[in-house]
Scaffold this motif. Sequence first.
Motif, mmCIF file in Angstrom:
data_model
loop_
_atom_site.group_PDB
_atom_site.id
_atom_site.type_symbol
_atom_site.label_atom_id
_atom_site.label_comp_id
_atom_site.label_asym_id
_atom_site.label_seq_id
_atom_site.Cartn_x
_atom_site.Cartn_y
_atom_site.Cartn_z
ATOM 1 N N VAL A 283 16.467 13.962 9.578
ATOM 2 C CA VAL A 283 15.398 13.042 9.163
ATOM 3 C C VAL A 283 14.148 13.828 8.786
ATOM 4 O O VAL A 283 13.543 13.598 7.726
ATOM 5 N N LYS A 284 13.765 14.770 9.626
ATOM 6 C CA LYS A 284 12.562 15.557 9.356
ATOM 7 C C LYS A 284 12.708 16.378 8.077
ATOM 8 O O LYS A 284 11.772 16.479 7.274
ATOM 9 N N LYS A 285 13.893 16.937 7.868
ATOM 10 C CA LYS A 285 14.157 17.738 6.663
ATOM 11 C C LYS A 285 13.847 16.938 5.397
ATOM 12 O O LYS A 285 13.121 17.412 4.506
ATOM 13 N N TRP A 286 14.380 15.713 5.319
ATOM 14 C CA TRP A 286 14.199 14.917 4.111
ATOM 15 C C TRP A 286 12.818 14.279 4.045
ATOM 16 O O TRP A 286 12.237 14.155 2.954
ATOM 17 N N ALA A 287 12.275 13.883 5.182
ATOM 18 C CA ALA A 287 10.928 13.320 5.183
ATOM 19 C C ALA A 287 9.909 14.375 4.747
ATOM 20 O O ALA A 287 9.013 14.090 3.948
ATOM 21 N N ASP A 288 10.068 15.593 5.252
ATOM 22 C CA ASP A 288 9.169 16.683 4.864
ATOM 23 C C ASP A 288 9.257 16.966 3.365
ATOM 24 O O ASP A 288 8.245 17.265 2.712
ATOM 25 N N ALA B 122 0.820 -1.210 0.000
ATOM 26 C CA ALA B 122 0.000 0.000 0.000
ATOM 27 C C ALA B 122 0.857 1.263 0.000
ATOM 28 O O ALA B 122 1.965 1.280 0.523
ATOM 29 N N LYS B 123 0.320 2.312 -0.599
ATOM 30 C CA LYS B 123 0.994 3.609 -0.548
ATOM 31 C C LYS B 123 0.753 4.208 0.829
ATOM 32 O O LYS B 123 -0.374 4.254 1.310
ATOM 33 N N ARG B 124 1.828 4.625 1.493
ATOM 34 C CA ARG B 124 1.741 5.081 2.874
ATOM 35 C C ARG B 124 2.509 6.370 3.066
ATOM 36 O O ARG B 124 3.259 6.811 2.195
ATOM 37 N N THR B 125 2.324 6.958 4.249
ATOM 38 C CA THR B 125 3.023 8.211 4.556
ATOM 39 C C THR B 125 3.898 8.118 5.796
ATOM 40 O O THR B 125 4.637 9.052 6.098
ATOM 41 N N GLU B 126 3.842 7.003 6.534
ATOM 42 C CA GLU B 126 4.649 6.866 7.748
ATOM 43 C C GLU B 126 5.358 5.515 7.761
ATOM 44 O O GLU B 126 4.762 4.492 7.439
ATOM 45 N N PHE B 127 6.652 5.549 8.160
ATOM 46 C CA PHE B 127 7.478 4.351 8.091
ATOM 47 C C PHE B 127 8.371 4.243 9.322
ATOM 48 O O PHE B 127 8.759 5.254 9.907
ATOM 49 N N ASN B 128 8.721 3.018 9.668
ATOM 50 C CA ASN B 128 9.584 2.750 10.814
ATOM 51 C C ASN B 128 10.859 2.038 10.362
ATOM 52 O O ASN B 128 10.786 0.977 9.728
ATOM 53 N N ILE B 129 11.998 2.623 10.706
ATOM 54 C CA ILE B 129 13.302 2.063 10.357
ATOM 55 C C ILE B 129 14.039 1.734 11.649
ATOM 56 O O ILE B 129 14.260 2.602 12.495
ATOM 57 N N ASN C 140 6.309 2.823 -2.405
ATOM 58 C CA ASN C 140 6.637 4.127 -1.818
ATOM 59 C C ASN C 140 8.094 4.513 -2.122
ATOM 60 O O ASN C 140 8.942 4.561 -1.228
ATOM 61 N N PRO C 141 8.417 4.782 -3.386
ATOM 62 C CA PRO C 141 9.808 5.094 -3.742
ATOM 63 C C PRO C 141 10.362 6.327 -3.048
ATOM 64 O O PRO C 141 11.585 6.448 -2.890
ATOM 65 N N ASN C 142 9.480 7.227 -2.608
ATOM 66 C CA ASN C 142 9.965 8.415 -1.893
ATOM 67 C C ASN C 142 10.640 8.051 -0.574
ATOM 68 O O ASN C 142 11.465 8.810 -0.070
ATOM 69 N N LEU C 143 10.288 6.900 -0.027
ATOM 70 C CA LEU C 143 10.961 6.447 1.194
ATOM 71 C C LEU C 143 12.444 6.221 0.900
ATOM 72 O O LEU C 143 13.305 6.651 1.665
ATOM 73 N N GLY C 144 12.751 5.550 -0.195
ATOM 74 C CA GLY C 144 14.145 5.310 -0.571
ATOM 75 C C GLY C 144 14.893 6.599 -0.824
ATOM 76 O O GLY C 144 16.054 6.753 -0.423
ATOM 77 N N LYS D 139 6.605 10.679 6.833
ATOM 78 C CA LYS D 139 7.163 10.692 8.183
ATOM 79 C C LYS D 139 7.986 9.418 8.365
ATOM 80 O O LYS D 139 7.528 8.326 8.038
ATOM 81 N N ILE D 140 9.217 9.592 8.874
ATOM 82 C CA ILE D 140 10.091 8.443 9.105
ATOM 83 C C ILE D 140 10.469 8.407 10.579
ATOM 84 O O ILE D 140 10.996 9.387 11.123
#
Length: 360
Positions: A59-64, A32-39, A233-237, A69-70
């Motif tokens: 992290v916030k800079k790039w997630a924004d 699924a396409k999502r907006t929050e991830f846990n690493i 969710n390629p934006n996560l990468g 949200k990471i």
Amino acid sequence: MIVSIRRIAKVAMLTGALLTAGCSQTSGDASAKRTEFNIGWSIYAGWMPWPYAQQSGIVKKWADKYGIKINIVQVNDYVESVNQYTAGKLDGVTVANMDALTIPAAGGKDTSAIIVGDYSNGNDGILMKGAGDLKAIKGKQVNLVELSVSHYLLARGLSSVGLSMSDVKTMNTGDADIVGAFASPDVTAAVAWNPQLSTMKAQAGAKEVFSSADIPGEILDLLVVDTTTLKANPNLGKALAGIWYDTVALMKRQDAEGKAARAGMAKLAGATPEAFDSQLTTTYLYADPKAAVAATSAPALVTTMTRVRDFSFSKGLFKGAGSADAVGMSFPGGKTLGDAQHVTLRFDESYMKLAADGKL
């Protein structure tokens, strides 16, 4: 002192992960396409950029930037962090190459290594007492964490001097006990990693006869992400690549800001700045994304992973597999190892390449 626990210590943990991985993944959610991830991450010198990036706002800079949200989640036990990822409780995790292969990938979880962050360049070593030549290890008992990267290092070291694993007897010794064991007069050979390795090297009569610096690029530390989640969710990468290279560039600086960043990482690791800097001297960080792309695309990585998978299979770490080819791996340029119809470990250089090309 940094507690470096990026190693597998118990067969039960390994085989348990292998047996449960296939039935515990949350594949529906992953696609699924999502907006929050846990690493997930655990304490190791080469992985401290991740929690520092969260603390410092990188992290916030790039997630924004990518509208997501990471969460960078600490897991106190390394094995548990990899198991949580394998079970689908984390979207990604910091992990050594051998463990990425033998736990999630061998368990059927399709996993992509998107950041090749560093390699051990002396963080792991073989020590002997009263001998300065590895050949003298023949016939001796060697204390180490069995079925770990220490075991792999021993196999590589023995091979370099024409010996094999049958020429020594290994004694399984936990990382928490290895320093005390080596202090015993009865123990004359051991394999360990930092910070235990440094402590043991300081013992009277101890000599390092082989180290990971002798096999550069073979003991790799990675950031891996669930492949299905990444595809959706390629934006996560993209965000993770931006976070990594921003943070490592900062920590490599020799000015006041770089020093402060390293001190911050040391604190997060429970170490002094001096101890942390010492760890970094034997950790080859891929601060330049172009170098990371080159290393990931080089034929040497295929050679390394062939050695790793052959060793892992020989030690029974591919539970129930009939051959080392049972687990498929893919590399840049379309090269594959093992079962090309069942690829579960992918070395994906595309996000590092975006960083190298300034396209993040």
